[in-house]
Design an enzyme around this catalytic site. Structure first.
Site, PDB file in Angstrom:
ATOM      1  N   LYS A   1       0.863  -1.192   0.000  1.00  0.00           N
ATOM      2  CA  LYS A   1       0.000   0.000   0.000  1.00  0.00           C
ATOM      3  C   LYS A   1       0.894   1.235   0.000  1.00  0.00           C
ATOM      4  O   LYS A   1       1.662   1.466   0.939  1.00  0.00           O
ATOM      5  CB  LYS A   1      -0.903  -0.009   1.233  1.00  0.00           C
ATOM      6  CG  LYS A   1      -1.840   1.180   1.333  1.00  0.00           C
ATOM      7  CD  LYS A   1      -2.684   1.076   2.593  1.00  0.00           C
ATOM      8  CE  LYS A   1      -3.614   2.262   2.757  1.00  0.00           C
ATOM      9  NZ  LYS A   1      -4.384   2.180   4.023  1.00  0.00           N
TER      10      LYS A   1
ATOM     11  N   LYS B   1      -2.224  -1.397  -3.773  1.00  0.00           N
ATOM     12  CA  LYS B   1      -3.073  -0.205  -3.703  1.00  0.00           C
ATOM     13  C   LYS B   1      -2.186   1.031  -3.735  1.00  0.00           C
ATOM     14  O   LYS B   1      -1.239   1.111  -2.945  1.00  0.00           O
ATOM     15  CB  LYS B   1      -3.895  -0.225  -2.406  1.00  0.00           C
ATOM     16  CG  LYS B   1      -4.794   0.988  -2.218  1.00  0.00           C
ATOM     17  CD  LYS B   1      -5.493   0.953  -0.874  1.00  0.00           C
ATOM     18  CE  LYS B   1      -6.405   2.175  -0.724  1.00  0.00           C
ATOM     19  NZ  LYS B   1      -7.040   2.237   0.601  1.00  0.00           N
TER      20      LYS B   1
END
Length: 324
Positions: free
Chosen positions: A196, A249
């Site tokens: 992330k 992400k």
């Protein structure tokens, strides 16, 4: 002699027959944002078609989703400011917004696959993803592992189908897997936000989740967008700790990372098509400068081609209606 590859492009049927990657409703997870109260449905200005909703509307949304073939949702709780504190303690309250909503959804829609985000940015009064270290003013990794485990156990006890830890603490998958297994939740899977990035693409999400940090940023615990090798290592570490599904992400600017992880891991791989990516396409649609549906489908197909098995996206309902 040159190869005439156009032979297999001249008719729509043969193009369909040899197409390598397809988008299906089975690929999609739809994020939902839950607020306390009733009869609340607030559209997010920067994300047309995305709402903060109270549980009564969430249940109506679940009914609509199942009708169009979407059977997996990712829940984010947006508690009122009065319930936020420095430790995010509302996150491990068994009667807080997400455990309560999970129980209600599973009771009314037992076939809906309910995934819960595991983090604290929505629950802390400072907007960071865990307990702050008073000396460094960054998140204390190991103290946050303890409360991530508490939150995970409460969510497991609410009958959730999967956990999705997003705090980016070192060791979080091991800590969560350990407490789940010790409490007989050995079959509860973990979809880790394993890579992330500290990304500017999250801006609209922070509006809908009310999770903007009150000071500083999250660069001390989220991944540097310039670091490819480190990003891959983050996911491989989570695989080693016991994650069942890995995730990258954001998605669009990091397809090289998706591809590299796909080549190094046999685990299922998800991407999160984040709020900023969604908002850009919506802005293009509003201005009339793109063919919105075609660009949307091309973008999601790119995620699959890079190696993603699962796509978390705010476009899910639109895609499902196109595929009908």
């Amino acid at each position: 002699m040159f190869k005439r590859k156009r032979r297999l492009r001249l008719h729509s049927t043969i193009r369909d027959l040899i197409r390598e990657h397809h988008i299906s409703t089975y690929d999609l997870i739809y994020p939902l944002f839950i607020v306390e109260g009733s009869k609340i449905k607030n559209e997010i200005e920067s994300m047309p078609g995305v709402f903060q909703m109270s549980l009564d509307y969430i249940l109506k949304e679940c009914e609509e989703l199942q009708k169009i073939g979407i059977n997996a949702i990712l829940l984010f709780g947006v508690p009122p400011q009065s319930k936020k504190d420095s430790n995010g303690s509302e996150a491990w309250n068994e009667n807080s917004i997400i455990p309560t909503s999970v129980r209600a959804i599973k009771d009314k829609f037992p076939q809906m696959y309910v995934i819960a985000d595991v983090c604290f940015c929505e629950y802390t009064d400072h907007g960071h993803c865990g307990i702050l270290d008073s000396k460094t003013h960054s998140v204390d990794n190991d103290k946050t592992l303890e409360i991530l485990a508490k939150q995970s156990l409460v969510l497991a006890q609410s009958n959730v189908d999967m956990l999705a830890p997003s705090a980016m603490m070192d060791g979080q998958i091991f800590a969560i897997r350990d407490i789940l297994d010790k409490n007989n939740f050995v079959n509860l899977p973990i979809m880790s936000y394993s890579t992330k990035f500290a990304s500017a693409y999250y801006g609209p999400f922070r509006e809908v989740a009310q999770s903007t940090p009150s000071f500083g940023d999250r660069k001390s615990y989220q991944e540097d967008s310039a670091n490819g090798r480190e990003a891959i290592l983050e996911s491989l570490n989570d695989e080693h700790e016991g994650a069942d599904i890995l995730m990258v992400k954001p998605a669009l600017a990091y397809l090289d990372i998706v591809h590299e992880i796909r080549n190094r891991s046999l685990l299922p791989l998800a991407v999160y098509n984040v709020s900023g990516e969604y908002a850009l396409l919506k802005a293009g649609q509003k201005l009339g400068i793109i063919d919105y549906e075609k660009v949307m489908m091309e973008t999601l197909t790119g995620f699959k081609r890079a190696g993603a098995d699962i796509i978390i996206t705010y476009h899910a309902k639109e895609v499902a209606n196109i595929l009908k």
